[in-house]
Enzyme design. Structure first.
Site, PDB file in Angstrom:
ATOM      1  N   ALA A 142       0.835  -1.206   0.000  1.00 52.54           N
ATOM      2  CA  ALA A 142       0.000   0.000   0.000  1.00 52.54           C
ATOM      3  C   ALA A 142       0.865   1.250   0.000  1.00 52.54           C
ATOM      4  O   ALA A 142       0.625   2.183  -0.777  1.00 52.54           O
ATOM      5  CB  ALA A 142      -0.928  -0.015   1.214  1.00 52.54           C
ATOM      6  N   ASN A 169       4.372  -7.196   4.976  1.00 53.53           N
ATOM      7  CA  ASN A 169       3.705  -8.478   4.756  1.00 53.53           C
ATOM      8  C   ASN A 169       3.499  -8.746   3.273  1.00 53.53           C
ATOM      9  O   ASN A 169       3.308  -9.888   2.868  1.00 53.53           O
ATOM     10  CB  ASN A 169       2.321  -8.473   5.424  1.00 53.53           C
ATOM     11  CG  ASN A 169       2.411  -8.907   6.870  1.00 53.53           C
ATOM     12  OD1 ASN A 169       3.466  -9.322   7.333  1.00 53.53           O
ATOM     13  ND2 ASN A 169       1.303  -8.805   7.567  1.00 53.53           N
ATOM     14  N   GLY A 174       1.743 -14.798  -0.490  1.00 55.56           N
ATOM     15  CA  GLY A 174       1.907 -15.689  -1.637  1.00 55.56           C
ATOM     16  C   GLY A 174       2.151 -14.887  -2.910  1.00 55.56           C
ATOM     17  O   GLY A 174       2.709 -15.394  -3.872  1.00 55.56           O
ATOM     18  N   GLY A 175       1.717 -13.640  -2.916  1.00 57.80           N
ATOM     19  CA  GLY A 175       1.963 -12.765  -4.064  1.00 57.80           C
ATOM     20  C   GLY A 175       0.803 -12.688  -5.031  1.00 57.80           C
ATOM     21  O   GLY A 175       0.735 -11.779  -5.862  1.00 57.80           O
ATOM     22  N   ARG A 465     -10.502 -19.364   4.977  1.00 62.11           N
ATOM     23  CA  ARG A 465      -9.370 -19.568   5.886  1.00 62.11           C
ATOM     24  C   ARG A 465      -9.804 -19.803   7.330  1.00 62.11           C
ATOM     25  O   ARG A 465      -9.192 -20.588   8.046  1.00 62.11           O
ATOM     26  CB  ARG A 465      -8.429 -18.363   5.813  1.00 62.11           C
ATOM     27  CG  ARG A 465      -7.724 -18.319   4.491  1.00 62.11           C
ATOM     28  CD  ARG A 465      -6.825 -17.137   4.361  1.00 62.11           C
ATOM     29  NE  ARG A 465      -6.090 -17.251   3.105  1.00 62.11           N
ATOM     30  CZ  ARG A 465      -5.172 -16.400   2.694  1.00 62.11           C
ATOM     31  NH1 ARG A 465      -4.884 -15.346   3.434  1.00 62.11           N
ATOM     32  NH2 ARG A 465      -4.561 -16.580   1.557  1.00 62.11           N
TER      33      ARG A 465
HETATM   34  P1  ADP Z   1       0.139  -3.351   3.363  1.00 61.47           P
HETATM   35  O1  ADP Z   1      -0.121  -4.656   2.703  1.00 61.47           O
HETATM   36  O2  ADP Z   1      -1.058  -2.736   3.911  1.00 61.47           O
HETATM   37  O3  ADP Z   1       0.980  -2.467   2.529  1.00 61.47           O
HETATM   38  P2  ADP Z   1       2.457  -4.380   4.737  1.00 61.47           P
HETATM   39  O4  ADP Z   1       2.471  -5.259   5.901  1.00 61.47           O
HETATM   40  O5  ADP Z   1       2.846  -4.967   3.425  1.00 61.47           O
HETATM   41  O6  ADP Z   1       1.022  -3.705   4.666  1.00 61.47           O
HETATM   42  O7  ADP Z   1       3.432  -3.141   4.972  1.00 61.47           O
HETATM   43  C1  ADP Z   1       3.358  -2.302   6.076  1.00 61.47           C
HETATM   44  C2  ADP Z   1       4.746  -1.694   6.299  1.00 61.47           C
HETATM   45  O8  ADP Z   1       4.652  -0.647   7.280  1.00 61.47           O
HETATM   46  C3  ADP Z   1       5.763  -2.680   6.831  1.00 61.47           C
HETATM   47  O9  ADP Z   1       6.898  -2.649   6.009  1.00 61.47           O
HETATM   48  C4  ADP Z   1       6.072  -2.168   8.233  1.00 61.47           C
HETATM   49  O10 ADP Z   1       7.406  -2.409   8.630  1.00 61.47           O
HETATM   50  C5  ADP Z   1       5.811  -0.687   8.094  1.00 61.47           C
HETATM   51  N1  ADP Z   1       5.521  -0.013   9.370  1.00 61.47           N
HETATM   52  C6  ADP Z   1       4.783  -0.472  10.404  1.00 61.47           C
HETATM   53  N2  ADP Z   1       4.755   0.424  11.405  1.00 61.47           N
HETATM   54  C7  ADP Z   1       5.479   1.492  10.987  1.00 61.47           C
HETATM   55  C8  ADP Z   1       5.840   2.737  11.574  1.00 61.47           C
HETATM   56  N3  ADP Z   1       5.452   3.077  12.806  1.00 61.47           N
HETATM   57  N4  ADP Z   1       6.609   3.588  10.852  1.00 61.47           N
HETATM   58  C9  ADP Z   1       7.049   3.249   9.617  1.00 61.47           C
HETATM   59  N5  ADP Z   1       6.759   2.092   9.019  1.00 61.47           N
HETATM   60  C10 ADP Z   1       5.979   1.215   9.687  1.00 61.47           C
END
Ligand code: ADP
Length: 633
Positions: A142, A169, A174-175, A465
């Site tokens: 995102a 995440n 899985g992508g 799930r």
């Molecule tokens: P989405 O699928 O919604 O993009 P993800 O889990 O792929 O969510 O990515 C969220 C990202 O935000 C992760 O890389 C995580 O390390 C980062 N993150 C979480 N908390 C913080 C924070 N306080 N400041 C900066 N980055 C953060």
């Protein structure tokens, strides 16, 4: 330990140089990384750690790269194991440090001398203050898409990421991304059982459909009836089917007996715009593997688009350099609070891993894209009102850093929350580590089946799930996922040879042998053999009279056979900040909070009680793109 180079005689006591003294040579260490065995060579001269070399490893490259580069060079430069771990790659960091500590011991070095060195530890620097049009917090799918889309709309962008790498995440998923592309999908044949599933959706009672979903339901019913009447055998799909499936399979009742389902505006925006997002990502450079359309676990329908690289790695490989090029990425920088001007969000306060304070001003807007709180078991337990129990020792498939920071920061800025009661458990995680990418999984759910420790099938493997996780928990938690050689060869996530070698999967030429490796006794083995026979007969007939598995693709018949132990782990948190379909963050009165957007797992309301496999990637790219575009305005 294997001493691979000739160990020289230890220098006599009086010849020992000041500092430390080692028996020179290369000491090969085997340690456990995040994903399995790491082999590390540590080379010593008489008085120095000369080289730390990672000979082989199975770490997720995008996650562990910084640790694998930085930690060895810091150890050598500062002659100490007293180094900072790399945020987000803690396990890999510790593994390297422990390999060196072991080697120091074997080489006769004095660990206390190494421990006394503090020069490798980072310390806080002067406060950093910067300004950009758009500040994006979090660099998963995102956040990356929000940053790129804001830049496409002429905004300057700073993206901050808590860990040392982008991906969150998204890279651990899985992508596969669900998106309806009727033309492409119609090029594939329908699988046995698909027609019956379509009939089921078309015959849902109108009275049970929420008013806002009714028009899409009626359109879908007509499409399905026309398709079934045509006698065609291609694989059917439609945006309306995707919308109805997301509503229907996300509808859940909490422990208080209250129903909850996805917000129509949010769901239909995602399903309508998902294929545009596929094309957008394609234009940016993501190479979609168009040779197969898949149904990831819990997806409920075959419409998964897969990037050519495994897992979510390709999204990072394509988007990260674009942001580095035209914007700015601050790694190891965790947002701690939103800066307010009255009720308006005007910036972000953050802290770097070394303690340096960071103040970021947004000329235009802030986008929260910090993902969910799946790595924060306490927060999952605090809000849970769906599972009867979330055990303290439950594993998680999540990247570290997914602690719900954005939800807490958004709340402090006045945001309302939605759907926090529902957390998703991933049924097929590693029993020990919670990792999703061990064992041998089939790329599509119609290719495998499960048995419990009694050797018996216990569920429709294509089910949602939560149904799978509940069934697994009712069957003792741990169970086995079974694939044959044909399917193992096709597995896009793991290599069966490595998984067998690492002990994450059992492999045998006969079913009896496999049963014995799975620890089944005589009675249980008998059950297992019967189940295999029954399962293969269901594949042939396309009908599963026991559990109603609706689609089948593959018989379990080609040796060698594989069984991977699996267990549910926390995977996705469906709840989060309330947003509208323009990605504005809303307060309790339903008004947009000025200056604030959110996208991806940090937001709630889309997936409701159960997220479909493949919908998270669609959600984060659709809403990330929208958030970026609007934030640039
Ligand atoms: P989405 O699928 O919604 O993009 P993800 O889990 O792929 O969510 O990515 C969220 C990202 O935000 C992760 O890389 C995580 O390390 C980062 N993150 C979480 N908390 C913080 C924070 N306080 N400041 C900066 N980055 C953060």
């Amino acid at each position: 330990m294997v001493l691979s180079l000739g160990a020289c005689a230890k220098p006599a006591e009086e010849e020992k140089p000041a500092g430390n003294a080692y028996t020179p040579g290369t000491y090969t260490q085997e340690v456990s990384g995040r994903n399995g065995k790491m082999v590390i060579d540590v080379t010593f001269t008489e008085d120095k750690i000369e080289k730390v070399e990672i000979v082989s490893e199975k770490e997720t490259k995008s996650i562990a790269k910084v640790a694998m580069d930085r930690i060895p060079s810091q150890i050598v430069e500062h002659q100490t194991t007293n180094v900072d771990t790399v945020t987000g790659a803690t396990i890999t960091s510790y593994a390297i440090v422990s390999a060196v500590k072991n080697a120091v011991k074997e080489a006769g070095g004095d660990q206390t001398v190494l421990d006394a060195v503090t020069t490798a530890r980072a310390t806080a620097q002067e406060t950093i203050e910067k300004t950009a049009d758009v500040i994006v917090v979090g660099g998963g799918g995102a956040g990356m898409s929000a940053a790129v889309s804001a830049m496409e709309n002429e905004a300057s962008v700073i993206l901050i990421e808590k860990t040392s790498m982008l991906g969150g995440n998204t890279v651990l998923a899985g992508g596969a991304m669900n998106a309806v592309d009727t033309e492409w999908e119609a090029g594939f044949e329908a699988q046995p059982g698909e027609k019956e599933t379509l009939q089921m959706y078309a015959s849902l009672d109108e009275a049970t459909i929420p008013a806002e979903y009714l028009e899409d339901f009626k359109t879908m019913r007509t499409q399905i009836n026309d398709y079934l009447a045509s006698g065609e055998t291609y694989h059917f799909d439609s945006v309306e089917l995707h919308t109805i499936q997301t509503w229907y399979n996300g509808l859940r009742t909490n422990l208080d007996g209250e129903d909850y389902y996805g917000n129509y505006d949010l769901v239909s925006t995602m399903t309508k715009k998902a294929n545009d997002a596929i094309n957008w990502l394609g234009d940016l450079g993501v190479k979609w593997d168009t040779s197969k359309v898949t149904q990831p676990v819990g997806a409920m329908w075959v419409r998964g688009h897969n990037p050519s690289m495994p897992k979510g790695e390709e999204y990072v490989a394509v988007l990260e350099p674009m942001i580095q090029d035209k914007g700015e990425i601050m790694y190891e920088t965790a947002a701690t609070e939103l800066i307010m001007d009255g009720s308006k969000v005007v910036g972000v306060k953050a802290v770097k891993a070394d303690g340096t304070e960071v103040i970021l001003h947004a000329n235009k807007n802030v986008v929260l894209a910090t993902g969910g709180y799946g790595a924060n078991t306490k927060m999952v337990q605090q809000y849970n009102n769906y599972w009867t129990e979330i055990p303290n020792n439950i594993g998680t498939t999540n990247a570290s850093g997914l602690d719900g920071d954005g939800i807490v920061m958004g709340q402090a800025a006045g945001a309302a929350l939605a759907g926090m009661e529902f957390a998703q458990l991933m049924p097929i995680a590693d029993p020990e580590t919670g990792d999703l990418f061990t064992g041998i999984a089939a790329t599509t759910t119609s290719d495998y089946f499960f048995v419990n420790k009694e050797g018996k099938r216990f569920v429709d493997e294509t089910a949602a799930r939560d149904t799978l996780a509940k069934a697994a928990l009712e069957n003792g938690g741990e169970f086995f996922m079974l694939v044959d050689m044909d399917v193992a060869e096709e597995c896009i996530w793991t290599d069966w040879r490595e998984q067998v070698e690492d002990g994450n999967a059992y492999m045998a030429d006969t079913l009896e042998e496999l049963a014995s490796m799975m620890g089944l006794n005589e009675e249980q083995t008998k059950n297992f053999l019967e189940e295999v026979e029954k399962y293969n007969s269901y594949v042939e007939s396309g009908v599963d009279p026991e559990f109603g598995k609706p689609i089948f693709n593959h018989k379990f018949e080609k040796a060698p056979f594989f069984a991977s132990p699996r267990k549910p782990a926390i995977h996705h948190t469906m709840g989060g900040l309330v947003i509208d379909n323009e990605a504005h963050v809303l307060n309790a009165a339903g008004e947009a909070i000025e200056g604030l957007y959110a996208a991806g797992e940090v937001a709630g309301g889309v997936h409701a009680g159960n997220r479909l496999g493949g919908n998270a990637i669609a959600d984060c790219f659709v809403y990330g793109r929208i958030a970026g575009e609007n934030a640039a305005k």
